[in-house]
Scaffold this motif. Structure first.
Motif, short mmCIF file in Angstrom:
data_model
loop_
_atom_site.label_atom_id
_atom_site.label_comp_id
_atom_site.label_asym_id
_atom_site.label_seq_id
_atom_site.Cartn_x
_atom_site.Cartn_y
_atom_site.Cartn_z
N VAL A 69 -6.58 3.94 -10.27
CA VAL A 69 -7.03 2.89 -9.35
C VAL A 69 -7.37 1.60 -10.10
CG1 VAL A 69 -7.85 4.50 -7.61
CG2 VAL A 69 -9.42 3.69 -9.34
N GLN A 70 -7.65 1.68 -11.40
CA GLN A 70 -7.93 0.46 -12.16
C GLN A 70 -6.70 -0.44 -12.23
OE1 GLN A 70 -7.59 3.43 -13.57
NE2 GLN A 70 -6.04 3.19 -15.17
N ASP A 71 -5.53 0.10 -11.92
CA ASP A 71 -4.31 -0.70 -11.87
C ASP A 71 -4.04 -1.25 -10.48
OD1 ASP A 71 -3.67 -0.32 -14.62
OD2 ASP A 71 -2.92 1.68 -14.15
N PHE A 72 -5.00 -1.05 -9.58
CA PHE A 72 -4.91 -1.60 -8.22
C PHE A 72 -6.15 -2.45 -7.92
CE2 PHE A 72 -1.60 1.47 -7.94
CZ PHE A 72 -0.74 1.02 -6.94
N LEU A 73 -6.54 -3.25 -8.90
CA LEU A 73 -7.64 -4.18 -8.69
C LEU A 73 -7.20 -5.33 -7.79
CD1 LEU A 73 -9.10 -4.52 -12.30
CD2 LEU A 73 -10.17 -3.34 -10.38
N ARG A 74 -8.14 -5.85 -7.04
CA ARG A 74 -7.88 -7.09 -6.33
C ARG A 74 -7.84 -8.24 -7.35
NH1 ARG A 74 -11.30 -4.89 -1.87
NH2 ARG A 74 -9.89 -4.66 -0.10
N TRP A 101 -3.23 2.32 0.16
CA TRP A 101 -2.72 2.93 1.39
C TRP A 101 -1.24 2.59 1.58
CZ3 TRP A 101 -4.63 6.66 4.24
CH2 TRP A 101 -6.01 6.88 4.29
N ARG A 102 -0.90 1.35 1.36
CA ARG A 102 0.47 0.89 1.64
C ARG A 102 1.48 1.38 0.62
NH1 ARG A 102 -0.85 -3.88 1.34
NH2 ARG A 102 -0.07 -4.40 -0.74
N GLU A 103 1.12 1.31 -0.66
CA GLU A 103 2.10 1.55 -1.72
C GLU A 103 2.05 2.94 -2.34
OE1 GLU A 103 4.31 -0.53 -2.07
OE2 GLU A 103 3.57 -2.54 -1.66
N VAL A 104 0.96 3.67 -2.11
CA VAL A 104 0.81 5.00 -2.71
C VAL A 104 0.74 6.07 -1.63
CG1 VAL A 104 -0.60 6.46 -4.20
CG2 VAL A 104 -0.30 4.04 -4.76
N PHE A 105 -0.21 5.96 -0.73
CA PHE A 105 -0.38 7.02 0.27
C PHE A 105 0.64 6.95 1.40
CE2 PHE A 105 -4.58 6.98 -1.74
CZ PHE A 105 -4.72 8.33 -2.02
N GLY A 114 8.69 8.79 -0.29
CA GLY A 114 8.32 9.23 -1.62
C GLY A 114 8.42 8.17 -2.70
N ARG A 115 8.66 6.90 -2.31
CA ARG A 115 8.78 5.83 -3.30
C ARG A 115 7.40 5.20 -3.49
NH1 ARG A 115 11.20 1.51 -2.12
NH2 ARG A 115 12.05 0.96 -4.17
N VAL A 116 6.80 5.48 -4.64
CA VAL A 116 5.42 5.08 -4.92
C VAL A 116 5.40 3.96 -5.95
CG1 VAL A 116 3.20 5.87 -5.83
CG2 VAL A 116 4.56 7.39 -4.38
N LEU A 117 4.54 2.97 -5.71
CA LEU A 117 4.32 1.93 -6.70
C LEU A 117 3.24 2.43 -7.67
CD1 LEU A 117 5.18 -0.99 -7.41
CD2 LEU A 117 3.12 -1.76 -6.20
N PRO A 118 3.57 2.60 -8.96
CA PRO A 118 2.60 3.22 -9.88
C PRO A 118 1.46 2.31 -10.28
CG PRO A 118 4.56 2.58 -11.07
CD PRO A 118 4.85 2.33 -9.62
N ARG A 130 4.62 -5.92 -11.65
CA ARG A 130 6.05 -5.89 -11.27
C ARG A 130 6.75 -4.62 -11.75
NH1 ARG A 130 6.82 -10.77 -9.10
NH2 ARG A 130 5.60 -12.54 -9.88
N SER A 131 6.01 -3.53 -11.80
CA SER A 131 6.61 -2.25 -12.18
C SER A 131 7.56 -1.77 -11.08
CB SER A 131 5.54 -1.20 -12.40
OG SER A 131 4.71 -1.54 -13.51
N PRO A 132 8.63 -1.07 -11.46
CA PRO A 132 9.53 -0.52 -10.44
C PRO A 132 8.87 0.65 -9.70
CG PRO A 132 10.17 0.25 -12.61
CD PRO A 132 9.09 -0.78 -12.83
N TYR A 133 9.34 0.89 -8.50
CA TYR A 133 8.86 2.04 -7.74
C TYR A 133 9.32 3.33 -8.42
CZ TYR A 133 7.30 -0.87 -3.86
OH TYR A 133 6.63 -1.78 -3.09
N VAL A 134 8.53 4.37 -8.25
CA VAL A 134 8.86 5.69 -8.78
C VAL A 134 9.18 6.60 -7.61
CG1 VAL A 134 7.99 7.70 -10.04
CG2 VAL A 134 7.40 5.39 -10.81
N GLN A 135 10.31 7.28 -7.69
CA GLN A 135 10.69 8.22 -6.64
C GLN A 135 10.09 9.58 -6.94
OE1 GLN A 135 12.82 7.43 -3.80
NE2 GLN A 135 11.77 9.33 -3.16
N LEU A 136 9.13 9.99 -6.14
CA LEU A 136 8.50 11.30 -6.32
C LEU A 136 9.24 12.28 -5.41
CD1 LEU A 136 6.12 12.51 -7.91
CD2 LEU A 136 4.70 12.19 -5.89
#
Length: 213
Positions: A69-74, A101-105, A114-118, A130-136
């Motif tokens: 979550v430290q990589d999802f700071l405002r 909520w939008r990019e992970v859950f 299943g495409r999550v922004l890490p 600007r990391s690419p999405y990860v397909q889980l």
């Protein structure tokens, strides 16, 4: 609620035991992606535990993704609006729960893709990563770690809380971050994460953790 009985364990065995437990974890909402919380103050080392479980799952042939979550700071302009040491802002406004909520859950809900922004924002540069999405893939497990996770109604299928006593938390938190300690005291009063979590790990002595099995 009476005292919780804890058993001594090593970090390596803890990672293995948690990984074994996650192999059979079935999301209650029908999602094909189990979602797991590793909750605790920064000094509790939740990221290290999540990484241990990731490695244990990998050798068992189960894909997973570690997200902090430290990589999802405002943006700093928002979270520091009331100063660099505002406890209320840290408790309620530092972490971008909307983006989580939008990019992970969201992508891991039933019917998601299943495409999550890490990660979203570099906590040092305050710029978008600007990391690419990860397909889980279906069956892949989200391992989300960080502080104050159990107060946002995130749809976790299993939660692990690493507990530090107030004294240990103060000792292991850098002095420059002692201003955050009241936020964790408030979290304890309002949420009671040691009782709310499915798994409790006590790590006052980082060399000798204990857990409730």
């Amino acid at each position: 609620m009476g005292p919780v009985r804890l058993e001594a364990i090593t970090w390596e065995r803890l990672g293995d035991h948690l990984a074994d437990r996650l192999l059979d974890l079935k999301p209650q909402d029908g999602s094909p992606w189990p979602r797991v919380a590793f909750d605790g103050a920064p000094a509790a080392g939740t990221g290290e535990l999540a990484q241990r479980v990731f490695e244990a799952l990998r050798v068992r042939g189960r894909p997973s993704l570690v997200v902090g979550v430290q990589d999802f700071l405002r943006p700093a302009s928002v979270r520091l609006e009331h100063g660099h040491q505002d406890v209320e802002a840290y408790y309620d406004g530092w972490f971008d729960t909307g983006a989580l909520w939008r990019e992970v859950f969201g992508p891991l809900e039933p019917g998601g893709d299943g495409r999550v922004l890490p990660d979203l924002r570099d906590p040092v540069t305050d710029r978008a990563t600007r990391s690419p999405y990860v397909q889980l893939p279906p069956g892949g497990i989200l391992l989300l770690h960080g502080p104050l996770l159990l107060r946002h109604w995130f749809p976790f299928d299993l939660s692990v809380h690493t507990l530090l006593s107030p004294g240990a938390l103060r000792r292991r938190t850098p002095e420059a971050e002692h201003w955050t300690l009241p936020a964790f005291a408030l979290y304890e009063r309002e949420v009671g994460p040691d009782a709310a979590a499915d798994v409790l790990v006590r790590a006052d002595d980082p060399r000798h953790p204990a857990w409730n099995g």
